[in-house]
Design an enzyme around this catalytic site. Structure first.
Site, mmCIF file in Angstrom:
data_model
loop_
_atom_site.group_PDB
_atom_site.id
_atom_site.type_symbol
_atom_site.label_atom_id
_atom_site.label_comp_id
_atom_site.label_asym_id
_atom_site.label_seq_id
_atom_site.Cartn_x
_atom_site.Cartn_y
_atom_site.Cartn_z
ATOM 1 N N GLU A 83 31.723 -30.433 -14.518
ATOM 2 C CA GLU A 83 31.185 -29.075 -14.430
ATOM 3 C C GLU A 83 32.289 -28.140 -13.967
ATOM 4 O OE1 GLU A 83 28.097 -28.660 -11.249
ATOM 5 O OE2 GLU A 83 28.216 -30.842 -11.210
ATOM 6 N N CYS A 120 25.801 -32.338 -12.068
ATOM 7 C CA CYS A 120 26.299 -33.633 -11.585
ATOM 8 C C CYS A 120 25.736 -34.828 -12.337
ATOM 9 C CB CYS A 120 25.982 -33.793 -10.108
ATOM 10 S SG CYS A 120 26.497 -32.376 -9.124
ATOM 11 N N THR A 163 30.823 -28.709 1.758
ATOM 12 C CA THR A 163 30.506 -29.914 0.968
ATOM 13 C C THR A 163 31.475 -30.100 -0.201
ATOM 14 O OG1 THR A 163 28.996 -28.812 -0.588
ATOM 15 C CG2 THR A 163 28.037 -29.573 1.485
ATOM 16 N N HIS A 244 22.924 -39.735 -6.053
ATOM 17 C CA HIS A 244 23.865 -38.628 -6.135
ATOM 18 C C HIS A 244 24.010 -38.091 -4.708
ATOM 19 C CE1 HIS A 244 25.927 -34.985 -6.881
ATOM 20 N NE2 HIS A 244 24.899 -34.234 -6.530
ATOM 21 N N LYS A 253 17.360 -37.483 3.151
ATOM 22 C CA LYS A 253 16.038 -36.920 2.800
ATOM 23 C C LYS A 253 15.479 -37.600 1.545
ATOM 24 C CE LYS A 253 17.457 -32.382 4.551
ATOM 25 N NZ LYS A 253 16.966 -32.356 5.912
ATOM 26 N N ASN A 328 31.757 -33.912 -1.938
ATOM 27 C CA ASN A 328 31.015 -33.978 -3.205
ATOM 28 C C ASN A 328 31.987 -34.018 -4.385
ATOM 29 O OD1 ASN A 328 29.080 -33.821 -5.195
ATOM 30 N ND2 ASN A 328 28.270 -31.817 -4.582
ATOM 31 N N SER A 364 21.947 -30.343 -10.834
ATOM 32 C CA SER A 364 21.219 -29.087 -10.650
ATOM 33 C C SER A 364 20.897 -28.480 -12.006
ATOM 34 C CB SER A 364 22.079 -28.096 -9.870
ATOM 35 O OG SER A 364 22.188 -28.510 -8.546
HETATM 36 N N1 CAA Z 1 24.566 -30.975 15.197
HETATM 37 C C1 CAA Z 1 23.849 -31.765 14.355
HETATM 38 N N2 CAA Z 1 23.208 -31.284 13.251
HETATM 39 C C2 CAA Z 1 23.322 -29.977 12.976
HETATM 40 C C3 CAA Z 1 24.048 -29.097 13.813
HETATM 41 C C4 CAA Z 1 24.697 -29.650 14.957
HETATM 42 N N3 CAA Z 1 25.411 -28.899 15.775
HETATM 43 N N4 CAA Z 1 23.978 -27.853 13.278
HETATM 44 C C5 CAA Z 1 23.217 -27.934 12.160
HETATM 45 N N5 CAA Z 1 22.829 -29.231 11.966
HETATM 46 C C6 CAA Z 1 22.046 -29.788 10.872
HETATM 47 C C7 CAA Z 1 20.889 -28.910 10.426
HETATM 48 O O1 CAA Z 1 19.733 -29.117 11.207
HETATM 49 C C8 CAA Z 1 20.746 -29.365 8.979
HETATM 50 O O2 CAA Z 1 20.070 -30.609 8.935
HETATM 51 P P1 CAA Z 1 18.580 -30.716 8.304
HETATM 52 O O3 CAA Z 1 18.689 -30.213 6.898
HETATM 53 O O4 CAA Z 1 18.265 -32.156 8.386
HETATM 54 O O5 CAA Z 1 17.731 -29.839 9.160
HETATM 55 C C9 CAA Z 1 22.171 -29.658 8.551
HETATM 56 O O6 CAA Z 1 22.917 -29.826 9.758
HETATM 57 C C10 CAA Z 1 22.818 -28.520 7.755
HETATM 58 O O7 CAA Z 1 22.704 -27.356 8.507
HETATM 59 P P2 CAA Z 1 22.187 -26.006 7.814
HETATM 60 O O8 CAA Z 1 20.950 -26.282 7.013
HETATM 61 O O9 CAA Z 1 22.142 -24.925 8.819
HETATM 62 O O10 CAA Z 1 23.430 -25.774 6.824
HETATM 63 P P3 CAA Z 1 23.690 -24.572 5.839
HETATM 64 O O11 CAA Z 1 22.441 -23.821 5.548
HETATM 65 O O12 CAA Z 1 24.878 -23.826 6.316
HETATM 66 O O13 CAA Z 1 24.145 -25.375 4.520
HETATM 67 C C11 CAA Z 1 23.452 -26.378 2.467
HETATM 68 C C12 CAA Z 1 23.474 -26.494 3.993
HETATM 69 C C13 CAA Z 1 22.498 -25.267 2.050
HETATM 70 C C14 CAA Z 1 23.019 -27.688 1.897
HETATM 71 C C15 CAA Z 1 24.886 -26.019 1.987
HETATM 72 O O14 CAA Z 1 25.796 -27.011 2.382
HETATM 73 C C16 CAA Z 1 24.985 -25.845 0.481
HETATM 74 O O15 CAA Z 1 24.655 -24.801 -0.060
HETATM 75 N N6 CAA Z 1 25.501 -26.876 -0.232
HETATM 76 C C17 CAA Z 1 25.713 -26.783 -1.678
HETATM 77 C C18 CAA Z 1 24.452 -27.077 -2.452
HETATM 78 C C19 CAA Z 1 24.056 -28.533 -2.362
HETATM 79 O O16 CAA Z 1 24.857 -29.417 -2.132
HETATM 80 N N7 CAA Z 1 22.758 -28.797 -2.567
HETATM 81 C C20 CAA Z 1 22.262 -30.158 -2.580
HETATM 82 C C21 CAA Z 1 21.209 -30.387 -3.640
HETATM 83 S S1 CAA Z 1 21.805 -29.827 -5.239
HETATM 84 C C22 CAA Z 1 22.853 -31.070 -5.753
HETATM 85 O O17 CAA Z 1 22.810 -32.153 -5.261
HETATM 86 C C23 CAA Z 1 23.803 -30.768 -6.847
HETATM 87 C C24 CAA Z 1 25.160 -30.629 -6.292
HETATM 88 O O18 CAA Z 1 25.907 -31.589 -6.224
HETATM 89 C C25 CAA Z 1 25.592 -29.308 -5.800
#
Ligand code: CAA
Length: 440
Positions: A83, A120, A163, A244, A253, A328, A364
Site C-alpha cells: 500500500e 494490509c 505505529t 494482522h 482486543k 507495523n 482497512s
Molecule cells: N501506560 C499504559 N497504557 C497507556 C498509557 C500509559 N501511560 N497511556 C495510554 N495507554 C493505553 C491506552 O489506554 C490505550 O489502550 P486501550 O486501547 O486498551 O485503552 C493505548 O495505550 C493507546 O492509547 P490511545 O488510545 O490514547 O492512543 P492514540 O489515540 O494516541 O492512538 C491509535 C491509538 C488510534 C490506534 C493510533 O495509534 C492510530 O491511529 N494508529 C493507526 C491506525 C491503526 O493502526 N489502526 C488499527 C486497526 S486498522 C489496521 O489494522 C490496518 C492498519 O494496519 C493500519
C-alpha cells in the site's frame, strides 16, 4: 490431494530503528508506557535513505532465491502486495524483477507479474492468488514468488505515528511446501469503509479509533463466514493464531473477541461458567446497548481467567515478538506474526510439525480473511535459515533529529534523497539510487 502452501519465507527489515520509549516518547511529551504497554510496541523499523519498498522486496527475494537454489526459470509468477506503491500503472513486481535480473544470468520474461492492493490484507490475497494459480494447474511446474513490502509511515503528529514500520516479506508458494500448507477453507468479512485511506497521497488519512472497531467487526464476520463454510472452530485446536498486527494492543482486543466467539456453546464456555457465568445472549436484553455492555463485562472477566491467560501466552503472545521490535509492516505484518510464532516455538523446543495455525489477516477499507494452515515437515529448517535477529540487532538507532530528517526524505521527494546522507553502509545489496537506477 497434493498440498500447496508456503515453501520458504524471508524477512527484510529497514536498517534504521526508532526507540519509542527512549527517543519518541520524550519528544512527544508522552509517557513511554503508552507505547510499550498500551500499544505494545518498543521500536519502529525505518528504511535508510537508500532503501524503499523495491529494494527491501528485492533484497528479501534475492536472499530467498539464493537460499533455496532458485533461478528466474523456476519462478512463473511474481506478485507484490503493497500500500506504498509509487506508480499507479507499472506494478512494483516489475521493478523487483528488474533488480533481480541484474544478478542472475536469466530473466523473468516468462513470469506473470502483478500488484495487489487492499491495504494490509493484500499480502494474504497475493498468497491466495498464487495458491489458486497452482491449484488450477496453470503453473507448469513453476513456483510463485509473493512479496509483501511497505514503508508504513504516517504524517508527523498523526496518532498513527507511533505505529510506523518498514520491511518486506518474501515467500515462495509451491506444491508440497516445506513451511506451511494452506487449507482450502477461508472465511471473509468485508464492507465498504473509510477508516484508512491514501487517495494519491504519501501518508494515510486515518480515523484511528474507528479503524480499530472496523478491524474487530470484520474479524468477527470472517469467523462467522468460516463457520458457515463448515469449519468447526475451537480455541484449543490451534497451536498459534497469527493476526494482522498494526500494534500488539490491537491483537490483544482481537484475540479476546475471537476467543469469546469460538468458546460459545462449547465445553470451554461450560467450564468457565462457574467462574464467570455464561456468555450473555442477545435475546436476554431489551436493547442492543445493554447487550453490548454485558458482552464487554463478560469479555473483561474472561480475559482475567487463568484458562484464557494460558491460552493467550501459548497461542498469541509468541506471534507478537517481532512486531514489538519493528512496528507495523502493513501487508507483511501477518506474515511476520506467523514467523514470530514459529520462531518462538523452535526456540522453546515446541514441535509444531502437523499442528494447525489459524491465520487472521485484515486490511482497512475493509476486509478480514481467516484461514487455517498446517505446519509442514520442514518448518524448523526454514526458521533456522532466517537471520531476523541479526538484522534487528544491526539496525542503526536514530536520534529524534535523524528521525525527523529521514521521515521527510521518505516523503518521496527525489531531491531530498540526493541531499541526505545515509546513516548505514550498504553492502552487496540492492540500493535505491534515484528513480529507475537500482543495483547491487
Ligand atoms: N501506560 C499504559 N497504557 C497507556 C498509557 C500509559 N501511560 N497511556 C495510554 N495507554 C493505553 C491506552 O489506554 C490505550 O489502550 P486501550 O486501547 O486498551 O485503552 C493505548 O495505550 C493507546 O492509547 P490511545 O488510545 O490514547 O492512543 P492514540 O489515540 O494516541 O492512538 C491509535 C491509538 C488510534 C490506534 C493510533 O495509534 C492510530 O491511529 N494508529 C493507526 C491506525 C491503526 O493502526 N489502526 C488499527 C486497526 S486498522 C489496521 O489494522 C490496518 C492498519 O494496519 C493500519
Amino acid at each position: 490431494m497434493t498440498t500447496v502452501g508456503i515453501d520458504a519465507i524471508e524477512i527484510r527489515t529497514g536498517k534504521l530503528q526508532l526507540d519509542l520509549a527512549e527517543t519518541f516518547a520524550p519528544a512527544q511529551d508522552e509517557d513511554p508506557g503508552k507505547y510499550t504497554k498500551g500499544l505494545g510496541l518498543h521500536v519502529s523499523s525505518f528504511p535508510d535513505v537508500y532503501e524503499d519498498i523495491v529494494t527491501m522486496a528485492a533484497n528479501a527475494a534475492h536472499r530467498l532465491m539464493e537460499r533455496k537454489g532458485l533461478t528466474p526459470d523456476d519462478i512463473g509468477r511474481i506478485d507484490v502486495a503493497t500500500e506504498s506503491a509509487f506508480d499507479n500503472s507499472k506494478p512494483v513486481s516489475t521493478y523487483v524483477a528488474g533488480c533481480l535480473e541484474q544478478v542472475y544470468d536469466d530473466d523473468f520474461h516468462h513470469a506473470n507479474k502483478g500488484e495487489r492492493k487492499f491495504a494490509c490484507i493484500a499480502g494474504t490475497q497475493s498468497l491466495d492468488d498464487a495458491y489458486n494459480w497452482i491449484r488450477a494447474g496453470r503453473n507448469r511446474g513453476r513456483k510463485a514468488l509473493v512479496i509483501a513490502t511497505d514503508t508504513a509511515l504516517y504524517a508527523r503528529d498523526d496518532p498513527g505515528e507511533a505505529t510506523q514500520g518498514a520491511g518486506a516479506v518474501a515467500m515462495i508458494v509451491d506444491e508440497n511446501p516445506d513451511f506451511v500448507e494452506l487449507s482450502t477453507d477461508q472465511g471473509f468479512g468485508s464492507a465498504d469503509e473509510t477508516d484508512f485511506l491514501k487517495p494519491n497521497q504519501q501518508f494515510p488519512s486515518v480515523d484511528g479509533k474507528r479503524s480499530m472497531k472496523v478491524y474487530l467487526a470484520r474479524m468477527r464476520e470472517a469467523m462467522e463466514d468460516l463457520e458457515r463454510a463448515g469449519v468447526d472452530l475451537h480455541p484449543d485446536d490451534f497451536a498459534l493464531i497469527p493476526f494482522h498486527t498494526p500494534f500488539p494492543g490491537m491483537v490483544r482486543k482481537a484475540a479476546a473477541l475471537g476467543y469469546r466467539h469460538v468458546c460459545r456453546d462449547t465445553d470451554v464456555e461450560l467450564t468457565l461458567a462457574e467462574e464467570i457465568g455464561r456468555q450473555p445472549r442477545r435475546e436476554e436484553f431489551k436493547t442492543q446497548e445493554q447487550f453490548f455492555d454485558a458482552i464487554e463485562e463478560y469479555t473483561d472477566a474472561l480475559t482475567e481467567t487463568e484458562r484464557y491467560e494460558d491460552w493467550y501466552a501459548d497461542t498469541i503472545e509468541p506471534t507478537l515478538e517481532i512486531a514489538r521490535e519493528v512496528g507495523n509492516w502493513y501487508t507483511g505484518s501477518v506474515h511476520v506474526a506467523r514467523v514470530a510464532g514459529l520462531k518462538h516455538a523452535l526456540e522453546h523446543d515446541r514441535d509444531l510439525t502437523g499442528a494447525q495455525l489459524l491465520v487472521a489477516s485484515y486490511g482497512s477499507g475493509a476486509q478480514a480473511e481467516i484461514h487455517a494452515e498446517t505446519v509442514a515437515d520442514g518448518w524448523k529448517a526454514e526458521i533456522e535459515a532466517l537471520n531476523v535477529d541479526d538484522q534487528l540487532d544491526r539496525r542503526y538507532d536514530i536520534s529524534f533529529a535523524e528521525y525527523e530528517r529521514i521521515h521527510d526524505v521518505h516523503n518521496h521527494d527525489t531531491d531530498d534523497y540526493a541531499d541526505v546522507e545515509e546513516l548505514t553502509t550498504p553492502s552487496e545489496e540492492f540500493v535505491f539510487d534515484g528513480w529507475g537506477r537500482m543495483g547491487e
